[in-house]
Scaffold this active site. Structure first.
Site, short mmCIF file in Angstrom:
data_model
loop_
_atom_site.label_atom_id
_atom_site.label_comp_id
_atom_site.label_asym_id
_atom_site.label_seq_id
_atom_site.Cartn_x
_atom_site.Cartn_y
_atom_site.Cartn_z
N ARG A 218 -5.24 73.51 30.06
CA ARG A 218 -6.45 74.30 30.17
C ARG A 218 -7.51 73.48 30.89
O ARG A 218 -7.55 72.25 30.80
CB ARG A 218 -6.96 74.72 28.79
CG ARG A 218 -5.95 75.43 27.94
CD ARG A 218 -5.38 76.68 28.59
NE ARG A 218 -6.34 77.78 28.64
CZ ARG A 218 -6.12 78.92 29.26
NH1 ARG A 218 -4.98 79.11 29.90
NH2 ARG A 218 -7.02 79.87 29.26
N HIS A 266 -3.89 78.83 39.29
CA HIS A 266 -3.41 79.15 37.94
C HIS A 266 -2.09 79.94 38.00
O HIS A 266 -1.96 81.01 37.40
CB HIS A 266 -4.47 79.95 37.17
CG HIS A 266 -4.33 79.81 35.68
ND1 HIS A 266 -5.41 79.82 34.83
CD2 HIS A 266 -3.24 79.65 34.89
CE1 HIS A 266 -4.99 79.70 33.57
NE2 HIS A 266 -3.68 79.58 33.59
#
Length: 303
Positions: A218, A266
Site C-alpha cells: 500500500r 497499480h
C-alpha cells in the site's frame, strides 16, 4: 432472503457469473436501502456507506481494504477481503522486474533502437538477499518463488514469527533497520495501518546499501520525500512503485521523470472476477448458515 448489491467497476462480470451460477438464498438488488450484503470495491463503496441502512456484510473485491477502515467511517457490519489470489501475480511482477533490472533488459532494448552493440556486466540473483516486509499469503508466495531462484529470504513482520519455511530468517518490525542493511532487494507487501504509515522513510531507507526497492503493498508505507533522499544518497539504487498515497499519481509529481524510479499504475495484482467470486460464494454459504467467514477484517487492526 438476503439482498445483494454489487458496487464495482467490474459489476457486469460479477453479475454474469452470478447469473450462470446463482447462490441460493441471495437475490440481486439495485436499491441501496434493500441491500444487506455488498460485493464491492472498497474505494468505490466507501463514500456511499451511509446509503445502505440494512447493511450487514461487505465482501471486498480487493485485498486492500484501507478505504473502509478509516476511523470516520461506520464499522457496524462484517468486512471480509480477498486473499490467496495475489501471491502468484505479485511474484510475477517483482521477479519479472528484478530479472529485467539485473540483466539490463531495458538498456539492451534502447541500444537495439540505436543499432548499438554493447554488453554490460551482471551477476546472478543466486545468493543475493531479498527482504520481504509482510509475511502473509502474498509475502510467503513471493518467498517461495524467490527461493527457487536461489535468493536468501528475510521476512519482516510484527511478531518475528511465521509458518512459511521459505524464509531463511524472520525478524520483528523492531529490527527492520538491521534487516534493511542486508537487503539487495527490498519488497513491501504491507497492509495500510497506522503502524505502517511511512515505515520506509529517509532514516530507515538509508540503512540500505544500493538496494532495489519494490512497493506492491500500500502507498502509505513509503515516505515519498524519504525515498527521494535515499535515491540521492545511493542507499536505494532503483525503486519500482505500483502503489501510491494518491492515485492516480498527480501529473506534477517528481516520481514521473525520476531516472531511477519505475512507475506502474497499480496493476501488480488484479482482482480477477472468477477468483473473487469463488471466495464470495464460499463466504456467502458460510454467512447463510451462520458459520464464521473466511478472511474477516479486524477494524481496529486494519487487516
Amino acid at each position: 432472503m438476503h439482498k445483494l448489491m454489487i458496487v464495482s467497476r467490474q459489476q457486469t462480470a460479477y453479475e454474469t457469473l452470478l447469473a450462470e451460477q446463482p447462490i441460493a438464498g441471495l437475490t440481486l438488488t439495485q436499491q441501496p436501502k434493500e441491500a444487506t450484503i455488498l460485493l464491492a470495491d472498497p474505494p468505490k463503496v466507501a463514500p456511499l456507506l451511509d446509503e445502505f441502512p440494512a447493511l450487514e456484510w461487505i465482501q471486498s473485491t480487493f485485498a486492500g481494504i484501507d478505504a473502509l477502515t478509516k476511523t470516520n467511517l461506520r464499522q457496524d457490519y462484517s468486512l471480509t477481503n480477498i486473499r490467496g489470489c495475489f501471491g502468484q501475480l505479485i511474484s510475477e511482477y517483482v521477479l519479472g522486474w528484478t530479472i529485467a533490472h539485473q540483466r539490463h533488459f531495458n538498456t539492451y532494448q534502447s541500444q537495439q533502437q540505436a543499432n548499438h552493440w554493447q554488453p554490460h556486466p551482471y551477476t546472478s540473483l543466486a545468493g543475493k538477499t531479498m527482504v520481504v516486509l509482510g509475511t502473509g499469503s502474498i509475502g510467503s508466495h513471493l518467498a517461495r518463488s524467490a527461493k527457487a531462484l536461489g535468493l536468501e529470504l528475510i521476512g519482516v513482520n510484527r511478531t518475528g514469527q511465521s509458518g512459511e519455511p521459505a524464509f531463511d530468517t524472520i525478524v520483528p518490525l523492531t529490527k527492520l533497520n538491521q534487516a534493511l542493511e542486508k537487503a539487495d532487494f527490498l519488497i513491501s507487501t504491507l497492509p495500510a495501518t497506522a503502524d505502517t504509515d511511512d515505515i520506509l522513510n529517509a532514516t530507515s531507507l538509508n540503512h540500505c546499501r544500493q538496494a532495489v526497492l519494490f512497493n506492491v503493498g500500500r502507498g502509505n508505507a513509503l515516505c515519498e520525500t524519504g525515498l527521494l533522499s535515499a535515491l540521492d544518497s545511493g542507499a536505494i539504487a532503483h525503486a519500482f512503485l505500483d502503489v501510491f498515497k494518491q492515485e492516480p499519481l498527480p501529473q506534477s509529481h517528481p516520481f514521473w521523470r525520476h531516472p531511477t524510479i519505475t512507475i506502474t499504475p497499480h496493476i501488480a495484482a488484479e482482482s480477477f472476477p472468477h477468483q473473487v467470486m469463488a471466495i464470495f460464494r464460499d463466504n456467502a454459504q458460510r454467512w447463510l448458515s451462520q458459520q464464521p467467514l473466511r478472511y474477516a477484517i479486524d477494524f481496529q487492526q486494519g487487516y
